[in-house]
Design a protein around this motif. Structure first.
Motif, mmCIF file in Angstrom:
data_model
loop_
_atom_site.group_PDB
_atom_site.id
_atom_site.type_symbol
_atom_site.label_atom_id
_atom_site.label_comp_id
_atom_site.label_asym_id
_atom_site.label_seq_id
_atom_site.Cartn_x
_atom_site.Cartn_y
_atom_site.Cartn_z
ATOM 1 N N UNK A 70 45.275 63.028 14.236
ATOM 2 C CA UNK A 70 46.398 63.327 15.122
ATOM 3 C C UNK A 70 47.566 62.400 14.854
ATOM 4 N N UNK A 71 48.663 62.658 15.541
ATOM 5 C CA UNK A 71 49.892 61.915 15.280
ATOM 6 C C UNK A 71 49.732 60.411 15.439
ATOM 7 N N UNK A 72 49.145 59.998 16.571
ATOM 8 C CA UNK A 72 49.012 58.558 16.819
ATOM 9 C C UNK A 72 48.066 57.924 15.801
ATOM 10 N N UNK A 73 46.939 58.590 15.542
ATOM 11 C CA UNK A 73 45.955 58.031 14.597
ATOM 12 C C UNK A 73 46.566 57.912 13.191
ATOM 13 N N UNK A 74 47.303 58.946 12.790
ATOM 14 C CA UNK A 74 47.915 58.901 11.457
ATOM 15 C C UNK A 74 48.948 57.777 11.375
ATOM 16 N N UNK A 75 49.748 57.653 12.430
ATOM 17 C CA UNK A 75 50.786 56.606 12.427
ATOM 18 C C UNK A 75 50.155 55.215 12.428
ATOM 19 N N UNK A 76 49.086 55.073 13.201
ATOM 20 C CA UNK A 76 48.403 53.773 13.255
ATOM 21 C C UNK A 76 47.782 53.445 11.892
ATOM 22 N N UNK A 77 47.062 54.397 11.299
ATOM 23 C CA UNK A 77 46.439 54.130 9.988
ATOM 24 C C UNK A 77 47.493 53.745 8.967
ATOM 25 N N UNK A 78 48.581 54.499 8.972
ATOM 26 C CA UNK A 78 49.595 54.245 7.966
ATOM 27 C C UNK A 78 50.266 52.877 8.188
ATOM 28 N N UNK A 124 44.195 51.076 19.662
ATOM 29 C CA UNK A 124 45.639 51.232 19.449
ATOM 30 C C UNK A 124 46.032 52.709 19.474
ATOM 31 N N UNK A 125 45.176 53.561 18.915
ATOM 32 C CA UNK A 125 45.453 54.999 18.929
ATOM 33 C C UNK A 125 45.481 55.530 20.370
ATOM 34 N N UNK A 126 44.510 55.079 21.155
ATOM 35 C CA UNK A 126 44.478 55.501 22.563
ATOM 36 C C UNK A 126 45.720 55.009 23.299
ATOM 37 N N UNK A 127 46.149 53.805 22.971
ATOM 38 C CA UNK A 127 47.364 53.268 23.596
ATOM 39 C C UNK A 127 48.564 54.156 23.279
ATOM 40 N N UNK A 128 48.751 54.478 21.998
ATOM 41 C CA UNK A 128 49.923 55.265 21.608
ATOM 42 C C UNK A 128 49.833 56.704 22.118
ATOM 43 N N UNK A 129 48.630 57.210 22.258
ATOM 44 C CA UNK A 129 48.480 58.552 22.822
ATOM 45 C C UNK A 129 48.987 58.590 24.264
#
Lengths: 151, 794
Positions: free
Chosen positions: A79-87, A108-113
């Motif tokens: 998803x968007x947040x996970x992709x942005x965090x990984x990158x 961090x992904x949960x935070x950004x979601x």
């Protein structure tokens, strides 16, 4: 006892003793070792997964309470947040040893979601349950802000 | 199948196919560095040329000169024979063997940068093969911040030699002189035409050629470096972000069962009666195994106790909880760390053994215009890597294979051979990724446990340490008490300096009753003190060990830098001088110091003092750089303070400035840290900066919260609430690192940021509050704020 768990969108049949925490079902039964053991008492966050999109400590969550829930692990989070965090994690070389980073990324992904523009205080609140002994905290903070900017 | 991915990691973010042979490099002959087989023809379009089809070279069709043995087996640092380090596949993949353990310091990346640069490999084609433990690699002990220092020269040679052999192979094929052929980025070209030959095509020919002698190998001029000293991205991190990669605790092999161990609470306590009926009734528990009691010396032996074997880790943990064991007191039953601390402080008050001497300290102190005295105490600490120790062992007849997160797979193999009395040739030790280590995983006791239990059970066994095990049964950073005395002249200048340090030595773990601080530990911040006063004396006092004492990131430098750099600030305060100016005055003129000139036996981190002198100019320089970064001397808001500390360790020079903010109620935050490091030639600046941040915060965590205590011989703390470590919200808000440009020999970066962190912090707290902290930890496990003194005492 045999039950079915939905993990990363896939139904998995699990035969583990009643009360066995999700962590050990993932690691020892399903051989999904991306979710890590750090303390066993929900103090360090290394085992963080998402249960119905909420960050959850797999080390204290009995797997047999999760029938019908949507479980997401580091191996399957998208998803968007996970992709942005990984990158942002890769671009900033955030991890050192990497052991706690599955949990850091899930938190961090949960935070950004939930919050696409977290303040320092938001980051402290969301991430202080995740210990990193390599002390990548500075890089994590930088990368979360960068990922938020990319959303 | 198992461990398929610990050896190989792809570039960028592409996924790698499982490679069951990733760790099997033992079949490579010394010169046979070609592996892989697929037929492969490279088509390359050259700008402005017609399409060029690279011919496929058949090595058997060439008339190759006979080759003798490699002349590079014993260069500085060890064996630089290219075949030991480099394997080039036909598809151009360059496999570089990393013999050091990856534990977050990015050693895979740094070792590969060195080899690939001199080889002029295309970084996109580089993969890492993790070496097993074997003498052929030379030192594999991934501690002491020395992976780059020990291997820089020989890995450059290996890469450059390989490149020359590829150029020579191309010259033979093209029937040219080697001087007409030049390698660049994975291909060899020539000066006569635009043809090129890829490394993958040339490798089989190059493999048959003579390895050049060291004098005939041209390494690059540093200005031509392509990867060294460049911000190359980590080779491991893309996998980490997907939860891939195999740590020691992740190992999974067929037929494996899971073990946890109930160990005696005291070191050398014994296992009495065991009632395991309730444990065996736990679903999934298969059996229990009683381990032999441990006897002194501790070495890397298993600690004894009872193992519970389960069909998963949880079953084993539940089974252990149900065990009933009568522990029998051993020789450390009376150890109480609080009582022992008082004894150590008393020892520090008495004259000790002189370890370095300049002038006459006693006379200097008695004739001084004023005196400064202080005593410092620092507790035991636990390394506590996020991955606790874990090891898997499998027996096949009399052959043993282990997989574990060990810092030194070679010493692990030797330890298994010694303690289990089996031929080393029958033991294979595979190093996995390490989920942090900080010195804990240089002790392979947990691998010994796995080997003993697997033999008893008759199946492969993975032993997992829980966090409680890791905190209660570690190899602890030594507790210490120190006394400092100084004499100042009428102008406040220090003329006499006495440092007396008392701590149980690490040697107590290896020799029963050993209570004398060793030269090695004294050389970590005590006997190598860089101060210039006319009278100087460093003394040690003896202390016995009652827990297993071991290395922890930067070792004795932690408590020595805490005392020396705190005391420098105390002297400055007594003299009414600025901390930074006074520190520079203590260091004095630019000169090289050899503690041996003043009677010290000084190992200098196993480096020659000629190649790595103690250079006071570099110390003073980092003090000045860090001060400028922090804007030292700026006016501070109320409750804020800056503190500085400088320390040379692991041959690197680091100055750290910490800013603290302390509320009237004592709540403490760290708005900023500024750090200047001179580590000589740096392989990867971005990973060096990461080590500076990580090493500093590790030190801040220990200083603020870290304390391991013992009662009745048993460690009191057990998990992260009672063994507290620094978290996100407590980390510095800003952290700036400046790397001093240097072309001198590379020094360490993994550890040296830790020692100056604690005294920079306590010096900042003093400047913010007037409160001097001489006993660590500052806040402790359960505190939330500083306990500030009342106004009368402050």
């Amino acid at each position: 006892m045999t039950i079915t768990l939905n993990i990363n969108g896939k139904d998995e049949t699990v035969d583990a003793a009643a009360g066995t925490p999700l962590l050990w079902v993932l690691r020892d039964h399903l051989k999904m070792t991306g979710t890590k053991f750090g303390c066993g008492i929900a103090q360090c966050g290394a085992c963080t997964v998402h249960v119905d999109d909420s960050p959850t400590r797999a080390c204290i969550t009995p797997h047999d309470t999760l029938e019908g829930s949507k479980i997401t692990t580091i191996e399957g989070v998208t998803g968007g947040a996970a992709d942005a965090i990984r990158s942002a994690w890769i671009k900033n070389d955030v991890p050192q040893c990497g052991y706690c980073q599955s949990g850091q990324i899930m938190a961090a992904t949960a935070l950004l979601d939930e919050n696409s523009n977290p303040s320092d205080e938001d980051i402290d609140a969301a991430m202080s349950g995740n210990i990193c002994r390599c002390a990548t905290y500075m890089s994590i903070r930088r990368a979360i802000k960068e990922a938020a900017g990319d959303l | 199948m198992f461990l398929h991915d610990i050896g190989i990691i792809p570039r960028g973010d592409k996924k790698s196919e499982p490679n069951p042979d990733a760790s099997k490099i033992t079949n490579l002959t010394r010169r046979g560095f070609v592996v892989g087989s697929s037929l492969f023809v490279v088509g390359v379009t050259l700008a402005g040329c017609s399409r060029y089809e690279e011919p496929k070279i058949d090595p058997d069709s060439l008339d190759l000169p006979a080759a003798g043995p490699s002349p590079l087996t014993e260069v500085k640092g060890g064996d630089a024979t290219p075949a030991l380090w480099i394997a080039i596949e036909e598809d151009g993949t360059v496999k570089i063997t990393c013999h050091r353990s990856e534990m977050g310091q990015q050693v895979w990346t740094s070792m590969a940068q060195i080899v690939a640069d001199e080889l002029d490999a295309d970084w996109e084609n580089v993969e890492i093969v993790q070496a097993v433990g074997h003498e052929r690699y030379g030192d594999q002990n991934t501690d002491g911040s020395r992976s780059v220092r020990y291997n820089f020269h020989r890995l450059r040679l290996a890469g450059a030699a390989m490149k020359q052999m590829l150029e020579e192979a191309a010259a033979i094929y093209w029937k040219m002189d080697p001087s007409e052929c030049e390698a660049e980025l994975g291909k060899v070209g020539n000066s006569q035409n635009s043809d090129t030959l890829s490394y993958g095509n040339l490798a089989k020919v190059a493999a048959k050629l003579q390895v050049p002698e060291e004098k005939d190998i041209a390494v690059k001029d540093p200005k031509d470096w392509r990867y060294i000293n460049k911000e190359i991205a980590s080779l491991t991190i893309p996998k980490i972000t997907r939860g891939e990669g195999t740590f020691g605790i992740d190992v999974d092999i067929p037929e494996m069962v899971y073990a946890v161990i109930a160990r005696p609470p005291q070191l050398f306590g014994k296992t009495g009666a065991v009632r395991d009926e309730k444990a065996l009734a736990v679903p999934g528990v298969l059996q229990t195994v009683k381990l032999p009691d441990a006897t002194p010396p501790a070495l890397f032996k298993a600690l004894g106790g009872v193992a519970v074997i389960g069909s998963d880790t949880w079953a084993a943990i539940q089974g252990r909880n149900a065990l009933e064991i009568d522990w029998v007191d051993g020789p450390n039953a009376s150890y109480d760390s609080e009582t022992f601390a008082d004894q150590m402080v008393q020892t520090a008050k008495r004259s000790g053994t002189v370890r370095r001497k300049r002038g006459d300290v006693a006379a200097g102190l008695s004739s001084a215009d004023s005196r400064v005295e202080a005593e410092y105490y620092a507790p035991h600490l636990s390394q506590s890597p996020m991955e606790p120790p874990a090891a898997t062992a499998r027996w096949d007849g009399d052959k043993l294979e282990c997989w574990a997160c060990v810092q030194d797979p070679q010493a692990t193999r030797q330890t298994l051979s010694d303690l289990l009395e089996i031929d080393k040739e029958n033991i294979t030790v595979n190093a996995t990724w390490l989920g942090g280590a900080f010195g804990r995983k240089s002790k392979p006791d947990f691998v010994v446990e796995a080997a003993i239990i697997a033999k008893e059970v008759g199946r492969p066994v993975k032993v997992t340490w829980t966090r409680e095990d890791e905190v209660r049964h570690g190899y602890y950073h030594s507790v210490s008490a120190q006394r400092m005395e100084a004499g100042l002249d009428a102008n406040g200048k220090c003329t006499s300096y006495l440092h007396r340090t008392v701590f149980p030595p690490i040697a107590s773990t290896f020799a029963p009753g050993m209570d004398v601080p060793t030269d090695g530990e004294m050389g970590l911040g005590a006997t190598d003190v860089p101060f210039s006063m006319p009278n100087l004396q460093v003394e040690s006092g003896n202390a016995k060990g009652h827990l297993r004492i071991g290395w922890l990131r930067s070792v004795s430098n932690i408590y020595h830098a805490f005392a020396v750099q705190s005391f420098a600030a105390e002297m400055a305060h007594a003299a009414g001088r600025d901390q930074k100016d006074y520190l520079l005055e203590l260091i004095g003129n630019a000169r090289n110091i050899d503690p041996a000139d003043e009677g010290a036996t000084y190992p200098n981190y196993d480096a020659s003092i000629e190649e790595y002198p103690i250079e006071t100019a570099r110390l003073s320089n980092v003090v000045n750089v860090a001060s400028e970064m922090a804007k030292w001397g700026r006016s501070m808001p109320s409750g804020h303070g800056l503190g500085i500390a400088v320390h040379r360790s692991f041959l690197s020079y680091i100055a750290t400035v910490v800013e603290v903010a302390v509320s009237p109620e004592g709540a403490l935050t760290i708005p900023g840290v500024w750090l200047a490091v001179d580590a000589g030639t740096v392989i990867n600046p971005r990973h060096t900066r990461a080590q500076m941040e990580g090493g500093t915060i590790y030190g801040l965590s220990n200083a603020l919260f870290g304390e391991i205590t013992a009662k009745n011989g048993a460690v009191v703390q057990d998990n992260f609430p009672s063994w507290r470590v620094l978290r996100m919200g407590e980390a510095p808000r800003a952290f700036e690192v400046q790397i001093v440009p240097s072309n001198t020999a590379p020094a360490g970066v993994g550890e040296p940021a830790t020692p100056p962190a604690a005294p920079a912090l306590t010096n900042a707290i003093f400047n913010a509050t007037g409160h001097r902290i001489r006993k660590l930890p500052i806040i402790g496990a359960s505190g939330s704020r500083l306990s500030l003194p009342t106004e009368e005492t402050a």
